[in-house]
Design a protein around this motif. Structure first.
Motif, PDB file in Angstrom:
ATOM      1  N   ILE A  35     119.115  38.789  35.245  1.00  0.00           N
ATOM      2  CA  ILE A  35     119.098  39.409  33.916  1.00  0.00           C
ATOM      3  C   ILE A  35     118.062  38.684  33.073  1.00  0.00           C
ATOM      4  N   ALA A  36     117.130  39.435  32.509  1.00  0.00           N
ATOM      5  CA  ALA A  36     116.122  38.875  31.606  1.00  0.00           C
ATOM      6  C   ALA A  36     116.437  39.320  30.190  1.00  0.00           C
ATOM      7  N   GLY A  37     116.067  38.502  29.222  1.00  0.00           N
ATOM      8  CA  GLY A  37     116.208  38.866  27.816  1.00  0.00           C
ATOM      9  C   GLY A  37     114.902  39.410  27.279  1.00  0.00           C
ATOM     10  N   SER A  38     114.990  40.223  26.230  1.00  0.00           N
ATOM     11  CA  SER A  38     113.778  40.826  25.676  1.00  0.00           C
ATOM     12  C   SER A  38     113.614  40.626  24.173  1.00  0.00           C
ATOM     13  N   ASP A  39     114.461  39.824  23.553  1.00  0.00           N
ATOM     14  CA  ASP A  39     114.351  39.592  22.110  1.00  0.00           C
ATOM     15  C   ASP A  39     113.595  38.295  21.868  1.00  0.00           C
ATOM     16  N   SER A  40     112.324  38.412  21.544  1.00  0.00           N
ATOM     17  CA  SER A  40     111.488  37.216  21.361  1.00  0.00           C
ATOM     18  C   SER A  40     111.597  36.711  19.930  1.00  0.00           C
ATOM     19  N   ASN A  41     112.785  36.297  19.547  1.00  0.00           N
ATOM     20  CA  ASN A  41     113.048  35.853  18.190  1.00  0.00           C
ATOM     21  C   ASN A  41     112.654  34.397  17.932  1.00  0.00           C
ATOM     22  N   LEU A  42     112.187  33.697  18.941  1.00  0.00           N
ATOM     23  CA  LEU A  42     111.760  32.310  18.768  1.00  0.00           C
ATOM     24  C   LEU A  42     110.264  32.252  18.498  1.00  0.00           C
ATOM     25  N   LEU A  43     109.820  31.232  17.808  1.00  0.00           N
ATOM     26  CA  LEU A  43     108.401  31.059  17.501  1.00  0.00           C
ATOM     27  C   LEU A  43     107.551  31.049  18.767  1.00  0.00           C
ATOM     28  N   LEU A  44     108.033  30.395  19.813  1.00  0.00           N
ATOM     29  CA  LEU A  44     107.260  30.324  21.048  1.00  0.00           C
ATOM     30  C   LEU A  44     107.041  31.705  21.657  1.00  0.00           C
ATOM     31  N   GLY A  45     107.926  32.648  21.382  1.00  0.00           N
ATOM     32  CA  GLY A  45     107.786  33.994  21.898  1.00  0.00           C
ATOM     33  C   GLY A  45     106.525  34.686  21.415  1.00  0.00           C
ATOM     34  N   LYS A  46     106.011  34.265  20.274  1.00  0.00           N
ATOM     35  CA  LYS A  46     104.777  34.855  19.740  1.00  0.00           C
ATOM     36  C   LYS A  46     103.567  34.475  20.589  1.00  0.00           C
ATOM     37  N   PHE A  47     103.672  33.389  21.348  1.00  0.00           N
ATOM     38  CA  PHE A  47     102.565  32.916  22.179  1.00  0.00           C
ATOM     39  C   PHE A  47     102.633  33.445  23.608  1.00  0.00           C
ATOM     40  N   ILE A  48     103.692  34.157  23.938  1.00  0.00           N
ATOM     41  CA  ILE A  48     103.863  34.699  25.290  1.00  0.00           C
ATOM     42  C   ILE A  48     103.450  36.161  25.276  1.00  0.00           C
ATOM     43  N   GLU A  49     102.572  36.511  26.177  1.00  0.00           N
ATOM     44  CA  GLU A  49     102.086  37.878  26.254  1.00  0.00           C
ATOM     45  C   GLU A  49     103.154  38.806  26.818  1.00  0.00           C
ATOM     46  N   GLY A  50     103.300  39.964  26.237  1.00  0.00           N
ATOM     47  CA  GLY A  50     104.239  40.959  26.734  1.00  0.00           C
ATOM     48  C   GLY A  50     105.664  40.707  26.284  1.00  0.00           C
ATOM     49  N   GLU A  51     106.558  41.508  26.831  1.00  0.00           N
ATOM     50  CA  GLU A  51     107.984  41.421  26.500  1.00  0.00           C
ATOM     51  C   GLU A  51     108.542  40.084  26.990  1.00  0.00           C
ATOM     52  N   ASN A  52     109.319  39.408  26.131  1.00  0.00           N
ATOM     53  CA  ASN A  52     109.861  38.098  26.495  1.00  0.00           C
ATOM     54  C   ASN A  52     111.109  37.811  25.680  1.00  0.00           C
ATOM     55  N   ASP A  53     111.794  36.727  26.060  1.00  0.00           N
ATOM     56  CA  ASP A  53     113.025  36.333  25.363  1.00  0.00           C
ATOM     57  C   ASP A  53     112.804  35.178  24.401  1.00  0.00           C
ATOM     58  N   GLY A  54     111.565  34.898  24.094  1.00  0.00           N
ATOM     59  CA  GLY A  54     111.237  33.775  23.231  1.00  0.00           C
ATOM     60  C   GLY A  54     110.832  32.539  24.002  1.00  0.00           C
ATOM     61  N   ARG A  55     111.099  32.517  25.284  1.00  0.00           N
ATOM     62  CA  ARG A  55     110.738  31.404  26.164  1.00  0.00           C
ATOM     63  C   ARG A  55     110.152  31.854  27.498  1.00  0.00           C
ATOM     64  N   VAL A  56     110.652  32.983  28.023  1.00  0.00           N
ATOM     65  CA  VAL A  56     110.293  33.424  29.370  1.00  0.00           C
ATOM     66  C   VAL A  56     109.818  34.880  29.319  1.00  0.00           C
ATOM     67  N   PRO A  57     108.649  35.196  29.910  1.00  0.00           N
ATOM     68  CA  PRO A  57     108.209  36.589  29.939  1.00  0.00           C
ATOM     69  C   PRO A  57     109.061  37.408  30.911  1.00  0.00           C
ATOM     70  N   VAL A  58     109.423  38.608  30.520  1.00  0.00           N
ATOM     71  CA  VAL A  58     110.251  39.473  31.360  1.00  0.00           C
ATOM     72  C   VAL A  58     109.582  39.702  32.713  1.00  0.00           C
ATOM     73  N   ASP A  59     108.266  39.902  32.713  1.00  0.00           N
ATOM     74  CA  ASP A  59     107.548  40.148  33.973  1.00  0.00           C
ATOM     75  C   ASP A  59     107.590  38.957  34.925  1.00  0.00           C
ATOM     76  N   GLY A  60     107.877  37.762  34.421  1.00  0.00           N
ATOM     77  CA  GLY A  60     107.930  36.578  35.262  1.00  0.00           C
ATOM     78  C   GLY A  60     109.300  36.284  35.841  1.00  0.00           C
ATOM     79  N   VAL A  61     110.276  37.096  35.520  1.00  0.00           N
ATOM     80  CA  VAL A  61     111.651  36.833  35.952  1.00  0.00           C
ATOM     81  C   VAL A  61     111.974  37.374  37.344  1.00  0.00           C
ATOM     82  N   PRO A  62     111.621  38.616  37.671  1.00  0.00           N
ATOM     83  CA  PRO A  62     111.976  39.139  39.004  1.00  0.00           C
ATOM     84  C   PRO A  62     111.329  38.328  40.124  1.00  0.00           C
ATOM     85  N   PHE A  63     111.994  38.264  41.269  1.00  0.00           N
ATOM     86  CA  PHE A  63     111.437  37.561  42.418  1.00  0.00           C
ATOM     87  C   PHE A  63     111.851  38.271  43.702  1.00  0.00           C
ATOM     88  N   PRO A  64     111.074  38.103  44.770  1.00  0.00           N
ATOM     89  CA  PRO A  64     111.404  38.765  46.035  1.00  0.00           C
ATOM     90  C   PRO A  64     112.777  38.329  46.544  1.00  0.00           C
TER      91      PRO A  64
END
Length: 103
Positions: A35-64
């Motif tokens: 499960i990934a989060g998509s609410d980038s309510n943290l300041l660091l989320g502004k520096f992450i490209e694309g949809e993110n949870d404020g720390r981790v980009p959604v596209d970087g969460v899934p894995f084989p």
């Protein structure tokens, strides 16, 4: 100066391909739901490209090898404390799927 480098290093690690996860050797087949989060309510989320949870980009969460993947509308710190995510986890434990269509 060292502090700021360490602060942003974790963001780089969570970019796709930034932190390799080796496959377990001789492990039984596991069902893994992610499960990934998509609410980038943290300041660091502004520096992450694309949809993110404020720390981790959604596209970087899934894995084989994962069984199911979904995105919930919460930030990094509060995703663990919501009834919606608890229901998703229960659905996965009972049925092997979150029961959502978003991937």
């Amino acid at each position: 100066f060292k502090f700021s480098l360490r602060l942003f290093r974790s963001i780089e690690d969570f970019q796709p391909g930034g932190l390799p996860i080796p496959s377990p050797m001789q492990a039984p087949t596991l069902e893994i739901g992610v499960i990934a989060g998509s609410d980038s309510n943290l300041l660091l989320g502004k520096f992450i490209e694309g949809e993110n949870d404020g720390r981790v980009p959604v596209d970087g969460v899934p894995f084989p090898g994962m069984t199911d993947f979904t995105v919930a509308p919460y930030g990094h710190h509060n995703i663990h404390h919501t009834a919606e995510v608890a229901i998703l986890v229960i659905n996965f434990l009972r049925n092997g799927t979150f029961g959502t269509r978003r991937r």
